[in-house]
Design a protein around this motif. Structure first.
Motif, PDB file in Angstrom:
ATOM      1  N   ALA A 263       0.812  -1.055  -0.199  1.00 61.60           N
ATOM      2  CA  ALA A 263      -0.047   0.059   0.051  1.00 61.60           C
ATOM      3  C   ALA A 263       0.358   1.494  -0.364  1.00 61.60           C
ATOM      4  N   GLY A 264      -0.163   1.693  -0.506  1.00 61.69           N
ATOM      5  CA  GLY A 264       1.080   3.368  -0.671  1.00 61.69           C
ATOM      6  C   GLY A 264      -0.004   4.617   0.001  1.00 61.69           C
ATOM      7  N   GLY A 265       0.536   5.929  -0.126  1.00 59.47           N
ATOM      8  CA  GLY A 265      -0.064   7.470   1.036  1.00 59.47           C
ATOM      9  C   GLY A 265      -1.047   7.242   1.927  1.00 59.47           C
ATOM     10  N   ASP A 266      -1.678   8.200   1.530  1.00 62.08           N
ATOM     11  CA  ASP A 266      -2.933   6.759   3.516  1.00 62.08           C
ATOM     12  C   ASP A 266      -3.330   5.895   3.711  1.00 62.08           C
ATOM     13  N   THR A 267      -3.116   4.899   2.826  1.00 64.20           N
ATOM     14  CA  THR A 267      -3.631   3.738   3.254  1.00 64.20           C
ATOM     15  C   THR A 267      -1.948   2.912   3.928  1.00 64.20           C
ATOM     16  N   ALA A 268      -1.107   3.034   3.649  1.00 64.94           N
ATOM     17  CA  ALA A 268      -0.060   2.760   4.319  1.00 64.94           C
ATOM     18  C   ALA A 268       0.014   3.692   5.420  1.00 64.94           C
ATOM     19  N   ALA A 269      -0.357   4.836   6.239  1.00 72.45           N
ATOM     20  CA  ALA A 269      -0.720   5.276   6.939  1.00 72.45           C
ATOM     21  C   ALA A 269      -0.927   3.919   8.406  1.00 72.45           C
ATOM     22  N   GLU A 270      -2.221   3.977   7.529  1.00 74.32           N
ATOM     23  CA  GLU A 270      -3.921   3.591   8.180  1.00 74.32           C
ATOM     24  C   GLU A 270      -3.217   2.296   8.671  1.00 74.32           C
ATOM     25  N   PHE A 271      -2.965   1.311   7.709  1.00 80.04           N
ATOM     26  CA  PHE A 271      -2.334  -0.022   8.060  1.00 80.04           C
ATOM     27  C   PHE A 271      -1.397  -0.109   9.134  1.00 80.04           C
ATOM     28  N   ALA A 272      -0.406   0.862   9.071  1.00 81.99           N
ATOM     29  CA  ALA A 272       0.217   1.328  10.262  1.00 81.99           C
ATOM     30  C   ALA A 272      -0.291   1.162  11.699  1.00 81.99           C
ATOM     31  N   ALA A 273      -0.599   2.255  11.377  1.00 81.14           N
ATOM     32  CA  ALA A 273      -1.891   2.630  12.803  1.00 81.14           C
ATOM     33  C   ALA A 273      -2.492   1.016  12.967  1.00 81.14           C
ATOM     34  N   ALA A 274      -3.159   0.366  12.413  1.00 78.77           N
ATOM     35  CA  ALA A 274      -3.632  -0.632  12.652  1.00 78.77           C
ATOM     36  C   ALA A 274      -2.744  -1.987  12.935  1.00 78.77           C
ATOM     37  N   GLN A 275      -1.543  -1.848  12.758  1.00 79.03           N
ATOM     38  CA  GLN A 275      -0.225  -2.726  12.943  1.00 79.03           C
ATOM     39  C   GLN A 275      -0.436  -2.275  14.359  1.00 79.03           C
ATOM     40  N   GLU A 276       0.192  -0.814  14.871  1.00 81.22           N
ATOM     41  CA  GLU A 276       0.202  -0.323  15.884  1.00 81.22           C
ATOM     42  C   GLU A 276      -1.189  -0.682  16.744  1.00 81.22           C
ATOM     43  N   GLU A 277      -2.026  -0.402  16.656  1.00 74.73           N
ATOM     44  CA  GLU A 277      -3.052  -1.170  17.460  1.00 74.73           C
ATOM     45  C   GLU A 277      -3.374  -2.919  17.779  1.00 74.73           C
ATOM     46  N   ILE A 278      -2.632  -3.272  16.400  1.00 70.91           N
ATOM     47  CA  ILE A 278      -2.457  -4.680  17.269  1.00 70.91           C
ATOM     48  C   ILE A 278      -1.119  -4.994  18.139  1.00 70.91           C
ATOM     49  N   ALA A 279       0.240  -4.251  17.638  1.00 68.42           N
ATOM     50  CA  ALA A 279       1.146  -4.699  18.885  1.00 68.42           C
ATOM     51  C   ALA A 279      -0.069  -4.810  19.529  1.00 68.42           C
ATOM     52  N   ARG A 280      -0.676  -3.064  20.216  1.00 72.72           N
ATOM     53  CA  ARG A 280      -0.723  -2.945  21.756  1.00 72.72           C
ATOM     54  C   ARG A 280      -1.458  -3.985  21.745  1.00 72.72           C
ATOM     55  N   LEU A 281      -2.967  -4.397  21.228  1.00 66.97           N
ATOM     56  CA  LEU A 281      -3.099  -5.452  21.942  1.00 66.97           C
ATOM     57  C   LEU A 281      -2.365  -6.926  22.060  1.00 66.97           C
ATOM     58  N   SER A 282      -1.550  -7.062  21.310  1.00 67.06           N
ATOM     59  CA  SER A 282      -0.362  -8.253  21.910  1.00 67.06           C
ATOM     60  C   SER A 282       0.230  -7.842  22.949  1.00 67.06           C
ATOM     61  N   ARG A 283       0.705  -6.419  23.932  1.00 65.86           N
ATOM     62  CA  ARG A 283       0.560  -6.964  25.056  1.00 65.86           C
ATOM     63  C   ARG A 283      -0.250  -6.468  25.773  1.00 65.86           C
TER      64      ARG A 283
END
Length: 462
Positions: A263-283
């Motif tokens: 992905a690129g642009g705004d989609t990549a930013a959304e994916f990055a935010a989702a990855q951060e939430e997944i990491a937070r959920l794992s912790r």
């Protein structure tokens, strides 16, 4: 307990024996004295009857002399006095004569009943020859008190032997009774301690002791079985949650990584935010599992050197602190102190506290680790000069998700509180002078003769 029961029964038995044996011996002694006196007076009256026939009836003194001879052969001393107080006949010994005998004769001839004295191991008795008011004479008989003393000594000897035998039997029975009662309780105490230390399969013996103790042991076994079932069920749930949640989270993270790479642009930013939430959920999941493990921990205390563990954890966290421009120092003054904690628990506590402090302290801040003696406890301090906490936040900080201002999962202090309290210690939060937060831990001091030190367990940091 065995000593207390034994001594209580022995004291009670001793009191009962004294109250029973001593009065009995006193009574028997008095009866023996009366019987001995009566026997002496009877022998005196026999001689007095024979003497009356000679003194008042002018019969030959043959019968009187025969009775005096019989008294002499029995070991007694006797003398017959006429109305003028003159000795008419006597045995070969002179113990029935003299001033003391003359005083008794005067009382008898005067129609009085004299009080027989006891002097120098002799008992002296006096009886009238004939009528009491108009006696024809008097007879004095002196008898040795040796046989009486021997009988009295035998009475008290047998009484003492009975008392000692009763006390010995009571000691034997009390020891057996105390052991019968205390041994099952001691075994139950050991089983309860081992159960508290985590031996969930521990069971008490229900076949020994009084019925009440056997019922208590059976109740303990029922409780232990239910606790074992609950803990095993809890562990099974934790294992299932660990497997069921971590696997789909890991798969979801991999898919997001693949999609984010394309992905690129705004989609990549959304994916990055989702990855951060997944990491937070794992912790968060890992934190919940760590709290659950801490809550079901039943540690066996081991000897832990506080200064060594503090220095070790400070060295382990120094690179992280330096990376965030935070100064981590250890106050090394003071004697070496040893606490009684579960294996690896102090490391887990310090890791969580240092991790929270590193996250809270801004760049250029400092964290200080200190320890000292506080009565029967070892006090450990973790101070920082960060933003600190409000009084409301400190009141609920040790609860799960108690601090809504926490940057992480909000479970670190809950794990610290559980690990400290399960080992018999306390944890509290204070304000650092000048600003910041200080965590104060009071840990139980290690006593000599405790369990041997064990290896360290797994570490959990959140």
């Amino acid at each position: 307990m065995t000593r207390r029961i034994t001594w209580t029964l022995l004291v009670l038995t001793s009191v009962l024996l004294v109250l029973a044996v001593v009065p009995l011996a006193v009574s028997l002694t008095a009866r023996e004295r009366v019987a001995y006196r009566d026997s002496q007076r009877a022998a005196t009256r026999v001689i007095a009857a024979a003497a009356e026939e000679h003194l008042s009836d002018n019969k030959p003194p043959t019968a009187m002399r025969q009775e005096l001879g019989a008294a002499a052969r029995a070991g007694d001393c006797a003398a017959v006095y006429d109305t003028s107080g003159r000795v008419v006949a006597s045995t070969s010994c002179t113990a029935a004569q003299g001033e003391e005998a003359e005083e008794l004769v005067k009382d008898v001839l005067a129609g009085h009943e004299p009080e027989p004295p006891e002097n120098e191991g002799r008992l002296v008795a006096a009886e009238p020859a004939g009528e009491v008011r108009r006696p024809a004479g008097a007879v004095v008989l002196a008898r040795s008190a040796g046989p009486l003393d021997a009988r009295i000594a035998a009475i008290w000897g047998w009484s003492a032997a009975i008392g000692v035998a009763g006390l010995a039997a009571s000691a034997l029975l009390s020891v057996r009774l105390a052991r019968w009662v205390s041994r099952p309780l001691s075994t139950l105490d050991v089983s309860a301690r081992r159960l508290g230390e985590g031996a969930l399969d521990e069971r008490a013996d229900v076949g020994a002791g009084p019925p009440e103790v056997r019922r208590l042991a059976a109740t303990f076994n029922t409780m232990a079985a239910r606790m074992e079932a609950l803990v095993h069920g809890h562990r099974a749930v934790i294992a299932d949650v660990s497997h069921q949640l971590r696997t789909p989270l890991a798969a979801l993270r991999l898919r997001l990584d693949v999609l984010a790479a394309e992905a690129g642009g705004d989609t990549a930013a959304e994916f990055a935010a989702a990855q951060e939430e997944i990491a937070r959920l794992s912790r968060l999941v890992d934190g919940l599992l760590a709290v659950a493990r801490a809550e079901q921990a039943a540690p066996r205390p081991t000897a832990v050197r506080v200064d060594e563990v503090v220095a070790e954890r400070a060295a382990a966290w120094s690179p992280v602190a330096e990376e965030r421009d935070v100064r981590l120092t250890v106050v090394s003054e003071g004697p070496a102190l040893t606490v009684a904690l579960g294996a690896g628990h102090l490391e887990q506590v310090l890791d969580n506290l240092i991790a929270n402090a590193v996250d809270a302290v801004p760049e250029g801040g400092s964290i200080t680790l200190d320890r000292g003696r506080a009565g029967d406890a070892v006090r450990v301090f973790v101070r920082d000069d960060g933003p600190g906490m409000t009084d409301e936040a400190k009141a609920v900080a040790f609860r799960r998700f108690g601090n809504p201002q926490a940057r992480g999962a909000g479970l670190g202090l809950a794990i610290v509180h559980r690990l400290v309290t399960v080992n018999g210690g306390t944890a509290r939060l204070e304000d650092t002078p000048g600003g910041g937060l200080t965590v104060v831990l009071d840990l139980p001091l290690w006593r000599e003769g405790g369990p041997e030190p064990a290896g360290r367990g797994d570490l959990y940091r959140f």
